[in-house]
Design an enzyme around this catalytic site. Structure first.
Site, mmCIF file in Angstrom:
data_model
loop_
_atom_site.group_PDB
_atom_site.id
_atom_site.type_symbol
_atom_site.label_atom_id
_atom_site.label_comp_id
_atom_site.label_asym_id
_atom_site.label_seq_id
_atom_site.Cartn_x
_atom_site.Cartn_y
_atom_site.Cartn_z
ATOM 1 N N LYS A 96 37.659 30.016 36.716
ATOM 2 C CA LYS A 96 39.092 29.705 36.668
ATOM 3 C C LYS A 96 39.591 29.946 35.264
ATOM 4 C CE LYS A 96 42.179 28.033 39.588
ATOM 5 N NZ LYS A 96 42.188 28.062 41.061
ATOM 6 N N ASP A 111 47.390 31.539 40.459
ATOM 7 C CA ASP A 111 47.380 30.105 40.771
ATOM 8 C C ASP A 111 48.789 29.630 40.386
ATOM 9 O OD1 ASP A 111 45.174 27.873 41.481
ATOM 10 O OD2 ASP A 111 46.474 26.996 39.975
ATOM 11 N N ASN A 141 54.145 29.102 46.211
ATOM 12 C CA ASN A 141 53.529 30.059 47.126
ATOM 13 C C ASN A 141 52.748 29.385 48.262
ATOM 14 O OD1 ASN A 141 50.620 31.568 47.435
ATOM 15 N ND2 ASN A 141 52.336 32.978 47.594
ATOM 16 N N SER A 155 41.360 37.033 48.904
ATOM 17 C CA SER A 155 41.070 37.787 47.680
ATOM 18 C C SER A 155 39.762 38.560 47.836
ATOM 19 C CB SER A 155 40.930 36.840 46.488
ATOM 20 O OG SER A 155 42.182 36.503 45.949
HETATM 21 N N1 GLU Z 1 43.951 30.053 42.843
HETATM 22 C C1 GLU Z 1 43.502 30.145 44.197
HETATM 23 C C2 GLU Z 1 42.544 29.017 44.497
HETATM 24 O O1 GLU Z 1 42.725 27.930 44.004
HETATM 25 C C3 GLU Z 1 42.998 31.526 44.577
HETATM 26 C C4 GLU Z 1 41.958 32.096 43.689
HETATM 27 C C5 GLU Z 1 41.619 33.572 43.993
HETATM 28 O O2 GLU Z 1 42.220 34.169 44.869
HETATM 29 O O3 GLU Z 1 40.738 34.077 43.311
HETATM 30 O O4 GLU Z 1 41.620 29.133 45.253
#
Ligand code: GLU
Length: 447
Positions: free
Chosen positions: A128, A168, A243, A379
């Site tokens: 992250k 995110d 989103n 993703s």
């Molecule tokens: N930020 C999103 C999550 O919390 C997606 C992360 C991604 O697609 O890599 O899972």
């Protein structure tokens, strides 16, 4: 030393070593609750420093992000990328741009991501990143310069086989575009698989934008399937209006539910006739405005500036805003008003006290690790399409997402069952994710 004592010792070490990071402590505490159950049955998981290694990120990168505002003023933000675990695949997880971002927040999100990504069944590790940059009120040109500066450092650390960031909070299609453009320029290569959440015409996947929200709706429909006729005619409260919330509302409507409330940091709106999605998208996606504008346009809707969205009576609650937005009081109000299921669209939106209220009341509660995994799963589908230089149709990708969410639901309840915790999605998700990662770590040796 007993196995339980060993686990307590590791837990204490993690807290001591990461002082002043309350959200990270909370995320670790929740997983350790489940680990205590696992090591009672399989004590070998407490050996070989396995849990100790899992709690320590493989790499943590912190960097300076200087950028120039439209008025010529130079700002300096802090950028982060925590590459937590690459045992199942390249680090994978979003970037968050929000003033609340600090190392502890990124570590909590990265830690959660490891188990979430494992649960999808797809070959992705956990990571992250983000920045304490506040995009609110910034022009497109300022956002672009910030993203370019951020990527000028980040590009050294990411890559299709190394680390694949996405969006995110505060990072959507626009930001991914600027980040990808700068990566392409710096590396002189069109490496589509380095970022996900790209635009459809330049390597993105259909359904990625919708995926986290759609996935939450698919998951909660599955939770309600056995006994309650799915989402049909259920009143649903969705916090947030970003989103995740917007596309949770869209899919809830498609599955026959009635989303009646949503929110932003300024308050919440209630529309008992069901949220007008086109209007919500126009306010939030096009104009990037405030939620109160909804009530200005829709006569029968009400805007509540102070107070809690969880006071709105509903059958299903989907916290889709941010961490720790649903506490003990909110959970008690939901239970009192007869909620039957809660699924987390955001990451860790429910406090431990809130979860306890749902557990004691026997309410079906799904943690974000399971319920919001549709975003990262899609993703991974985008990565598959990039690797094979292919692009799939909306319908096919949506079917894949729905099947993945059904799979996660099944894996979660089966695992809970197997450990004698029938119906406990929290333990089921933690244990299923952990066991998969732990087994791979054992196979790869002490690294
Ligand atoms: N930020 C999103 C999550 O919390 C997606 C992360 C991604 O697609 O890599 O899972």
């Amino acid at each position: 030393m007993s196995v339980r004592d060993r686990v307590e010792e590791i837990y204490k070490q993690v807290l001591d070593r990461n002082a002043g990071e309350p959200e990270f402590h909370q995320a670790v505490a929740e997983v350790f609750e489940s680990l205590r159950v696992v090591v009672d049955v399989q004590p070998e998981y407490a050996d070989a420093g396995l849990i100790d290694r899992l709690c320590e990120p493989e790499r943590q990168i912190i960097f300076r992000v200087p950028w120039t505002a439209d008025n010529g003023q130079v700002h300096v933000n802090r950028g982060f990328r925590v590459q937590y675990s690459s045992v199942l695949g390249p680090y994978k997880g979003g970037l968050r741009f929000h003033p609340s971002v600090n190392l502890g927040i990124v570590k909590f999100l990265g830690f959660e991501q490891i188990f979430k990504n494992a649960l999808t069944g797809l070959p992705i590790g956990g990571g992250k990143g983000g920045s304490d940059f506040d995009p609110k009120g910034r022009s497109d040109a300022e956002i672009m310069r910030f993203c370019q500066s951020f990527m000028t450092e980040l590009h050294r650390h990411v890559g299709e086989y190394t680390d694949v960031p996405a969006g995110d909070i505060g990072v959507g299609g626009r930001e991914i575009g600027y980040l990808f453009g700068q990566y392409k320029r710096l590396t002189n290569s069109y490496e589509s698989g380095v970022l996900t959440g790209k635009g459809i015409t330049w390597g993105g996947s259909q359904v990625r934008r919708e995926a986290t929200g759609y996935g939450v709706a698919y998951f909660v429909a599955e939770m309600l399937k056995a006994s309650r006729n799915g989402l049909a005619d259920k009143k649903v409260v969705v916090s947030g209006s970003g989103n995740v919330a917007i596309y949770a509302i869209e899919k809830v409507q498609q599955l026959g539910g009635i989303p009646i409330a949503c929110s932003d940091s300024s308050g919440y709106v209630v529309d008992e006739k069901g949220i007008d999605l086109d209007l919500l998208k126009e306010i939030k996606e096009v104009r990037r405005g405030r939620i109160s504008e909804y009530a200005d346009k829709v006569q029968h809707a009400t805007f509540v500036e102070s107070g809690s969205i969880w006071d709105v009576p509903c059958d299903v609650a989907l916290p889709c805003a941010t961490q720790n937005e649903l506490g003990e009081d909110g959970a008690k109000a939901l239970v009192k008003n007869g909620v039957i299921a809660v699924a987390e669209g955001a990451n860790m939106p429910t406090t431990p006290q809130g979860i306890q209220v749902f557990r004691s009341a026997g309410i079906s509660f799904a943690p974000g690790k399971a319920a919001n995994a549709g975003g990262v799963a899609t993703s991974a589908l985008e990565m598959q399409q990039n690797a094979s230089r292919d692009s799939w149709s909306f319908e096919y990708t949506d079917e894949r997402l729905a099947a993945i969410m059904r799979g996660i639901h099944q894996r979660t309840i089966d695992t809970a069952d197997q450990y004698g915790l029938k119906g406990d999605y929290v333990h089921g998700a933690n244990i299923a994710g952990f066991v998969k990662v732990a087994n791979a770590m054992i196979s790869l040796g002490v690294i």
